[in-house]
Design an enzyme around this catalytic site. Sequence first.
Site, PDB file in Angstrom:
ATOM      1  N   GLN A 118      42.886  35.232  61.247  1.00 31.40           N
ATOM      2  CA  GLN A 118      42.480  34.224  62.223  1.00 31.40           C
ATOM      3  C   GLN A 118      40.978  34.291  62.477  1.00 31.40           C
ATOM      4  OE1 GLN A 118      44.666  34.267  65.904  1.00 31.40           O
ATOM      5  NE2 GLN A 118      43.224  32.922  66.944  1.00 31.40           N
ATOM      6  N   CYS A 148      46.238  30.707  66.960  1.00 36.81           N
ATOM      7  CA  CYS A 148      47.238  31.732  66.666  1.00 36.81           C
ATOM      8  C   CYS A 148      48.646  31.152  66.669  1.00 36.81           C
ATOM      9  CB  CYS A 148      47.129  32.876  67.672  1.00 36.81           C
ATOM     10  SG  CYS A 148      47.355  32.387  69.401  1.00 36.81           S
ATOM     11  N   HIS A 152      48.643  35.359  73.590  1.00 32.81           N
ATOM     12  CA  HIS A 152      48.523  35.342  72.129  1.00 32.81           C
ATOM     13  C   HIS A 152      49.891  35.127  71.499  1.00 32.81           C
ATOM     14  CE1 HIS A 152      46.488  36.098  68.392  1.00 32.81           C
ATOM     15  NE2 HIS A 152      47.092  37.251  68.138  1.00 32.81           N
ATOM     16  N   ASN A 190      50.531  40.289  63.814  1.00 34.78           N
ATOM     17  CA  ASN A 190      49.438  39.674  64.574  1.00 34.78           C
ATOM     18  C   ASN A 190      48.615  38.793  63.637  1.00 34.78           C
ATOM     19  OD1 ASN A 190      47.145  39.067  66.056  1.00 34.78           O
ATOM     20  ND2 ASN A 190      46.825  41.145  66.800  1.00 34.78           N
ATOM     21  N   TRP A 216      45.723  37.871  63.773  1.00 35.33           N
ATOM     22  CA  TRP A 216      44.360  38.348  63.555  1.00 35.33           C
ATOM     23  C   TRP A 216      44.241  39.094  62.231  1.00 35.33           C
ATOM     24  CZ3 TRP A 216      42.709  40.792  68.937  1.00 35.33           C
ATOM     25  CH2 TRP A 216      42.542  39.758  69.861  1.00 35.33           C
TER      26      TRP A 216
END
Length: 671
Positions: free
Chosen positions: A99, A105, A260, A284, A286
């Site tokens: 990300q 997200c 998130h 996640n 990210w």
Amino acid sequence: MLAPDSALTLEQGWQTTEATGSLQNLKKFNNQDFNSLRTLCLSQGLLFEDATFPAHISSIGPNLLPQDKLWQIQWKRPTELHRNPYLIVDGASRFDIMQGEIGCCWMLAALGSLTQQKHFLENVLPKGQGFQDNYAGIFHFRFWQYGVWVDVVIDDQLPFLNGRYLSVYPRTSNEFWPSLLEKAYAKLRGSYQNLHGGYLSDALVDLTGGVQVQFSLKDPPPDLEEILKAADKSRSLMGCSTSGQLRRNKELRNGIVQGHAYTVTGAVKIRYKNGWKHIIRIWNPWGHGEWKGPWSDNSPQWDHVEPRFREALLRNKNDGEFWMSCENFKEQFSWLCICNSTPTFLDFGDQHCTTWSVDRHINLWSPVLATDRNKCSPGAVSTNPRYFFKVPDYDPKTYNVVISLMQKHAEHMQDAKNLTIGFLITMRNSEVLKKIFSLTRDVTKYFTLSPGTYAVVPATTDNQEFEFLLRIFMKNEDYNENSNYPPSPLLPMDVPRQNQDSSCKAVFLRYAKQGSAINASQLQQLLNEVILQDEMTSLGGRFSFDSCRGILSLKDLNSNGQLTLQQFRSLWQSLTKYMDIFRKEDRNHSGFLDVSGLKSAIQTAGLAASEQLLLLMALRYGDAARRIGFSDFVYCMLRLETMTYALQNLAEGRSQISMTTVEWLTLVMYT
């Protein structure tokens, strides 16, 4: 089933039993045809530039960044970023995704889940495009919108700010499918700005055409663990989110990020110490940042797990993926969202063979109900359109009806504000039984309804014209006495009954050579990608090329090294049967059967084997400890079944069998 009173419904709107629209009848977004545009660009020697979503700040959106930064954005093609770009490198994976600056997200969590389910991913990411052959700077992707699949064409110019990707970027520098797919989704929704914050549930539906259900983890259903396992086994897409909108993207000491969205990538029941433990695997978007509590990568809990399970489940890397207990999952996260073509994630426990059917309605009207969500105006129930359905029977311990109402935004108005929408469920006498409302695009709820005739009344609390898509999913119990084996939850057969055969056909056509036959190599790819989706079942190893040649030969009636669709249907039925038997006999969920389990499986299948033959089979198809994994079990059982029936047919009631040398050699050498 529609009741007779629904004639008014069919006049006001239209209704179909098709669940997710048709990929064969694609709607071209902005009337752009990918093949025609690419051919034109190739003939002129030009790279495509998309005038409908240009490399300009208008495609970014006016409020995503300060004005001075908006004008600093540069647009670059992958061919400018890398000397050898690829659309996909070694298959699309959630670990390809990182990300960037945009708060997307919610979309990336859905995309991460999509990569685990290849049957959905192939719908979104069409084949036949890339940077090697016929490259013209043009790509296309598909999304589901309000009942139809939409093909979205883009050019490959990507936005950069200060030399960095503005949005999602690939972990591998020369792999560009995440960035290009997200650009197509941004175009569909109007701008990159419209990806900055959104609903995970919306993205899951847009990527699948399925039905999503959200579960509050602060007030979870009592059977949450069973729902999670059923969702994982039925290859549903799953995501979850944390609360804390005012503290969005703040990472806590325990590694969890507030405000998130995450992907749920697995749910298993694992033997732990002297008992069992439900654990959840989460990723996640990210691409880094993980839970630091119990069951995290380096936690001591893994020391009490059998090595083979630990090796299969634990991936000790800082890649954003981690395990946690179901208890911690409910403590740390606020919402769980599950999506599939039909609500298979509600099929769990000791249930009959079930399928789900769906009635779909699209309509537009000026609402009568214009009060708050807890009150109904007197004329609302009688005046608003009603959609009838009949529940013939039910099991009070299971869910049997799911109702999904989606509000439709006008084209090029994807960023329009949602109305507060919902529906009422009434009996034929107009008595209101349920009222469900929410300020979201999609309002979906599951129910356990007793036998009777019901009506769904879509409504909104806003005094505004309201176009909607309503879907009513109903569970159908299959009481076929001749079937001892319900469809396996791992196979993509959890669709309406009339579509089960087409599901088998769809899998066949996806891998068949020129759509007519499957060879051993294609069969190997099919079995490993479609069948081995379950963590425990795949512990026993993948299907080897030699075993796939053997399996093919057992069903190859033409002796030409290929399977036709009809022959594949027979194999598909056998796979379904033996998968269910294997899961039943694998009582410790190890992914293997010992000699005792193999004996029981053979008896369950209605076959016979002496003790001597049983030991020989364990030696031939098992590992050093005489344990048989699922892939070898399938080959073993298919061979035993085929040889048994072949010899029975040859015997025809005789105690002795007479065979020529050629017949015997053909039987033992090819099959």
